[in-house]
Write a protein that holds these residues in place. Structure first.
Motif, PDB file in Angstrom:
ATOM      1  N   ILE A  38      43.728 -54.011 -21.976  1.00  0.00           N
ATOM      2  CA  ILE A  38      42.672 -54.466 -22.886  1.00  0.00           C
ATOM      3  C   ILE A  38      42.376 -55.927 -22.602  1.00  0.00           C
ATOM      4  CG2 ILE A  38      42.010 -54.762 -25.301  1.00  0.00           C
ATOM      5  CD1 ILE A  38      44.014 -52.480 -25.932  1.00  0.00           C
ATOM      6  N   LEU A  39      41.158 -56.195 -22.133  1.00  0.00           N
ATOM      7  CA  LEU A  39      40.808 -57.571 -21.757  1.00  0.00           C
ATOM      8  C   LEU A  39      40.685 -58.431 -23.011  1.00  0.00           C
ATOM      9  CD1 LEU A  39      38.135 -56.959 -18.969  1.00  0.00           C
ATOM     10  CD2 LEU A  39      40.623 -57.001 -18.801  1.00  0.00           C
ATOM     11  N   GLY A 140      25.182 -54.244 -24.073  1.00  0.00           N
ATOM     12  CA  GLY A 140      25.564 -54.753 -22.762  1.00  0.00           C
ATOM     13  C   GLY A 140      25.844 -56.241 -22.761  1.00  0.00           C
ATOM     14  N   ALA A 141      25.110 -57.000 -23.589  1.00  0.00           N
ATOM     15  CA  ALA A 141      25.249 -58.451 -23.545  1.00  0.00           C
ATOM     16  C   ALA A 141      26.535 -58.908 -24.228  1.00  0.00           C
ATOM     17  CB  ALA A 141      24.048 -59.115 -24.198  1.00  0.00           C
ATOM     18  N   ALA A 142      27.031 -58.131 -25.203  1.00  0.00           N
ATOM     19  CA  ALA A 142      28.293 -58.417 -25.881  1.00  0.00           C
ATOM     20  C   ALA A 142      28.312 -59.783 -26.561  1.00  0.00           C
ATOM     21  CB  ALA A 142      29.478 -58.270 -24.913  1.00  0.00           C
ATOM     22  N   PHE A 143      27.225 -60.107 -27.229  1.00  0.00           N
ATOM     23  CA  PHE A 143      27.183 -61.351 -28.010  1.00  0.00           C
ATOM     24  C   PHE A 143      27.806 -61.069 -29.378  1.00  0.00           C
ATOM     25  CE2 PHE A 143      25.135 -64.790 -30.414  1.00  0.00           C
ATOM     26  CZ  PHE A 143      25.390 -65.847 -29.558  1.00  0.00           C
ATOM     27  N   LYS A 305      38.264 -45.021 -25.391  1.00  0.00           N
ATOM     28  CA  LYS A 305      39.041 -46.130 -25.928  1.00  0.00           C
ATOM     29  C   LYS A 305      38.834 -47.342 -25.032  1.00  0.00           C
ATOM     30  CE  LYS A 305      42.371 -43.335 -28.333  1.00  0.00           C
ATOM     31  NZ  LYS A 305      41.787 -43.684 -29.651  1.00  0.00           N
ATOM     32  N   ILE A 306      38.542 -48.487 -25.665  1.00  0.00           N
ATOM     33  CA  ILE A 306      38.362 -49.722 -24.903  1.00  0.00           C
ATOM     34  C   ILE A 306      39.642 -49.957 -24.106  1.00  0.00           C
ATOM     35  CG2 ILE A 306      38.015 -52.227 -25.079  1.00  0.00           C
ATOM     36  CD1 ILE A 306      35.597 -50.688 -26.151  1.00  0.00           C
ATOM     37  N   GLY A 307      39.506 -50.240 -22.834  1.00  0.00           N
ATOM     38  CA  GLY A 307      40.678 -50.453 -21.989  1.00  0.00           C
ATOM     39  C   GLY A 307      40.950 -49.284 -21.053  1.00  0.00           C
ATOM     40  N   ILE A 346      34.986 -52.103 -21.434  1.00  0.00           N
ATOM     41  CA  ILE A 346      35.031 -53.103 -22.504  1.00  0.00           C
ATOM     42  C   ILE A 346      33.977 -52.759 -23.550  1.00  0.00           C
ATOM     43  CG2 ILE A 346      35.993 -54.925 -21.059  1.00  0.00           C
ATOM     44  CD1 ILE A 346      33.149 -56.085 -20.854  1.00  0.00           C
ATOM     45  N   LYS A 347      33.895 -53.593 -24.585  1.00  0.00           N
ATOM     46  CA  LYS A 347      32.991 -53.287 -25.699  1.00  0.00           C
ATOM     47  C   LYS A 347      31.535 -53.172 -25.268  1.00  0.00           C
ATOM     48  CE  LYS A 347      35.916 -55.896 -28.917  1.00  0.00           C
ATOM     49  NZ  LYS A 347      35.985 -57.172 -29.667  1.00  0.00           N
ATOM     50  N   GLY A 348      31.172 -53.915 -24.247  1.00  0.00           N
ATOM     51  CA  GLY A 348      29.771 -53.929 -23.828  1.00  0.00           C
ATOM     52  C   GLY A 348      29.430 -52.894 -22.762  1.00  0.00           C
ATOM     53  N   THR A 349      30.382 -52.066 -22.384  1.00  0.00           N
ATOM     54  CA  THR A 349      30.116 -51.083 -21.331  1.00  0.00           C
ATOM     55  C   THR A 349      29.315 -49.906 -21.903  1.00  0.00           C
ATOM     56  OG1 THR A 349      32.263 -51.644 -20.363  1.00  0.00           O
ATOM     57  CG2 THR A 349      31.180 -49.647 -19.548  1.00  0.00           C
TER      58      THR A 349
END
Lengths: 443, 371
Positions: A38-39, A140-143, A305-307, A346-349
């Motif tokens: 998990i990043l 995608g931008a993950a702001f 799942k993220i990661g 990751i969350k933005g993928t």
């Protein structure tokens, strides 16, 4: 191809969308992987510091990384398991970032959170819930979402727009969410509206997802303050500034944020995550992504799942075809081609798109022939050809004049360029150089 | 899953069938109708001129790029387009060795010496045409002949190798099959007839008809002959119909921008209407239509923004009209477009549409003020 009379922005392109490859596939749970890196930085802003140590047992949804900085979003564990290590890992863009590597338990628990009455939440509650749940823009931008929900006091927001365009070819995860979870989207939209005190909510949806309208209308019910705006199918309809213009006719001033135009734009996935965080206290540790493209054996929309490493997801879809030649994290217009498939989601993928040789049209770059096609399609009305020539000559002031800093790298220019110039890579170089020069002057 | 994966910067998709060769192929296809008319009207000599020009153009590109150690680019078809367009600008009597020199100037000098396709400032075909016009070889590129003159000289056997004006009162075209006395078939172009006619009106009493048997309307070709291509002129410019058919194809394929021909022809017509100088005749005469659709629309040498293209096109239209009205020469399309090739650089530097969301709607480009 062009739908008459629908609202849209100026310029843009009509790439082959090929949504039908995956749009019919209902969302399924992806298998729990054997190892989950998990990043600690998955967002725009300051990186997180780990809150756990090697050997710790952590729970599903436990916060494992956070930062003091305002522009940042904490990271939560997507599995219950043991921390195997805290080490450097490569992210989709090739940068080295710190990661918490978790070995999941063999029995994964169901998420058990709180049960909250979302009607009782006030604006401040919503913003702090968004921050605590680690919400970021999932388009995608993950702001970080809580930053967007905290606009300057003197810039009131009157319209919240749910970005349901999904204008990137191949991607269908938002389409599936619109079909399967319209109530959650509308609930999330209402929370966003309350958080910023907006009077109106609009769902901006491209005309290739009309099958989602019935469900959305049902979910909206009697709420008179929420509208649906069907937009022309065109790339990049879902780009923030272009979407705001298409829906409201307002232009976000150059170099400024959407709050300047009284607008807040949130992605479909973020809206659902907002609702789940508010109603159940569920942090953002999983998301829906699309696996599609001619180079993957089976297409799918998976709750991941993220990661999870993309290699595991591709395996879950039967693997790559013989002629697969490019694996892209994100959509094919703005995503990142991966050399290694060990990169985690990751969350933005938003998707993994696999192209085959016949789709990947690689050629040597020719000198610009000044056909002007890039100028014609540029949604920001820039001169991409001259940004390129200025960058080639190292004339940074000219690169800025032609609009290098105003480019959001949608890639329309390169898509249509007969000389096969990779404008986006020149723009990135120019942005870096101009930024460095400005910093040097300030010092 | 160990395999070689491609990497590379986004976007990872490219528009299908959008490349330089396709555009060049489009232009070659679009030029075909006019090429056929050229052969019908001027005989096989027109064919030989086109063939020599295209062959020499391709060879020049190949050789010059080899000398400069550049990658061969013959596959992009641009040399063929330049070769054919250059041939289109020549009178049907041009000796083939002059054609070869011109084709070399076009591709070897105007294109490759400037750095190759994309880096050239001038339209290569026009550059070579004007270079020959102002060179000692000008006499070889200024003799026009009547349409269907091959009825006197033979359809196939009229390859001209040189022109001899030394015999008093005669122009002798030396062909490979022997000398051809061409006085009988030499003709002024419609525009030079107009020019001389007007000058005679000014100086002598009344209009002086410039008589020749094939002229049908008051000493000049009729509008229909002008439109279909039955007139004296450069081999590619004569048939407006054929040029328009090809242009329609290019516009349909979006290979050229409609704004350029629209701006040129529109502004030209307006000036000619104001001057009341037989506007339709002027529109159909000379290289205006060829220039508007095939020369001024050259990607490399025209501006790249819509606003810039309007300025460029309207400027060219007005300049050609003024050139024809005020200068002693009947025709100025080539010279005017060449000048605007340079002006195009300035237009692109200073004119740009306001960016999306720009606070000040400026159409003039300014360098950012350094902080």
């Amino acid at each position: 191809m062009k739908e008459q009379g629908l609202r849209t922005f100026k310029a843009g392109i009509h790439p082959p969308y090929l949504k039908e490859l995956a749009s019919g596939k209902a969302i399924k749970e992806a298998p729990v992987p054997e190892e989950v890196p998990i990043l600690l930085q998955q967002h725009v802003g300051a990186p997180n510091e780990p809150l756990v140590g090697v050997g710790d047992h952590i729970n599903l949804g436990q916060k494992i990384g956070s930062s003091e900085a305002f522009v940042s979003a904490p990271v939560h564990s997507s599995v219950a398991g043991v921390v195997k290590g805290i080490q450097e890992a490569t992210n989709a863009t090739g940068q080295k970032v710190k990661a918490v590597v978790v070995t999941p338990d063999s029995n994964q628990p169901q998420f058990s959170g709180v049960s909250r009455d979302i009607e009782a939440l006030n604006a401040q509650d919503i913003v702090s819930i968004a921050k605590d749940a680690g919400l970021v823009g999932m388009g995608g931008a993950a702001f970080p979402t809580h930053v967007k929900l905290s606009p300057p006091k003197d810039k009131p927001i009157d319209i919240v727009i749910i970005n349901a365009c999904e204008c990137e070819p191949f991607l269908t995860c938002d389409h599936r969410l619109l079909l399967e979870r319209p109530e959650a989207i509308i609930a999330g939209l209402k929370l966003f509206m309350r958080a910023v005190g907006a009077e109106k909510g609009v769902i901006g949806i491209e005309a290739n997802k009309l099958d989602a309208l019935d469900g959305l209308r049902k979910a909206i019910g009697g709420s008179a303050d929420i509208e649906i705006e069907v937009l022309e199918v065109k790339y990049p309809e879902g780009a923030e500034k272009q979407l705001i213009f298409a829906v409201t006719g307002r232009k976000v001033p150059l170099g400024k944020l959407p709050s300047e135009a009284g607008c807040l734009v949130q992605n479909v996935g973020t809206s659902i995550a907002m609702y789940e965080a508010a109603a159940f206290g569920k942090p953002l540790y999983e998301r829906v992504i699309t696996l599609s493209g001619p180079g993957i054996k089976e297409t799918a929309n998976l709750k991941v799942k993220i990661g999870t490493r993309i290699s595991a997801l591709i395996e879950a879809c039967g693997g790559l075809t013989e002629d697969a030649s490019k694996v892209i994290m994100g959509g094919p217009m703005t995503g990142w081609a991966q050399a290694e498939l060990s990169v985690p989601v990751i969350k933005g993928t938003s998707g993994i798109v696999v192209l085959t040789e016949s789709f990947v049209d690689v050629r040597d770059e020719h000198a610009c022939v000044k056909c002007g096609k890039c100028v014609e399609v540029c949604p920001m009305s820039l001169m991409p050809n001259y940004i390129v020539t200025a960058t080639q000559k190292g004339e940074w002031d000219k690169a800025e004049m032609w609009g290098a800093l105003d480019c959001f790298e949608c890639g329309c220019c390169s898509y249509t360029c007969p000389a096969y110039i990779p404008h986006v890579s020149y723009v990135r170089k120019a942005k870096a150089e101009i930024g460095a020069a400005k910093k040097a002057v300030k010092k | 899953m160990n395999r070689e994966l491609l990497v590379g910067v986004s976007p990872h998709l490219h528009e299908k069938d959008q490349n330089i060769e396709r555009a060049m192929r489009d232009v070659l296809i679009a030029l075909c109708p006019a090429a056929v008319v050229a052969i019908v009207v001027f005989g096989m000599n027109a064919f030989y001129i086109m063939a020599v020009s295209m062959i020499v153009a391709v060879l020049s590109e190949f050789v010059v790029r080899k000398i400069f150690r550049r990658k061969t680019s013959v596959n992009d078809l641009s040399a063929l387009v330049t070769g054919l367009l250059f041939a289109f600008l020549l009178p049907p009597t041009t000796p083939l060795w002059v054609v070869a020199i011109g084709a070399f100037i076009a591709v070897g000098i105007a294109k490759e010496l400037f750095g190759g396709l994309g880096k050239n400032v001038f339209n290569p075909a026009l550059f070579a045409r004007v270079a020959l016009m102002i060179s000692p070889l000008s006499m070889y590129v200024s003799k026009f002949v009547k349409p269907f003159y091959w009825r006197h000289t033979g359809f196939f056997s009229n390859v001209i190798t040189s022109i001899d004006e030394s015999v008093a009162g005669r122009i002798v075209y030396k062909g490979i099959t022997g000398n051809v006395y061409m006085n009988a078939v030499t003709s002024a172009t419609p525009l030079s007839l107009m020019k001389s006619g007007r000058m005679l009106v000014d100086t002598v009493t009344g209009p002086t008809p410039v008589g020749a048997t094939w002229l049908t309307s008051g000493g000049r070709p009729s509008l229909w002959s002008m439109f279909l291509g039955c007139k004296a002129g450069s081999i590619g410019e004569i048939s407006i119909l054929a040029l328009l058919v090809g242009a329609a194809y290019l516009l349909y394929r979006r290979t050229i921008d409609w704004r350029i021909p629209a701006g040129i022809l529109g502004s030209f017509l307006i000036v000619m209407l104001i001057a009341w100088n037989n506007p339709v005749y002027e529109l159909l005469g000379g290289g205006l239509v060829l220039g508007a659709f095939y020369m001024a629309t050259d990607w490399v040498t025209s501006p790249s923004s819509k606003s810039g293209r309007w300025i460029y096109a309207i400027g060219i239209g007005i300049a050609i009209a003024l050139f024809r009205l005020l200068s002693p020469w009947p025709e100025g399309t080539a010279i005017v477009i060449l000048h605007f090739n340079v002006i195009a650089l300035l237009i692109d530097r200073y004119i740009a549409a306001p960016k999306f969301g720009a606070l000040k709607k400026r159409w003039i480009n300014k360098l950012p003020v350094s902080p």
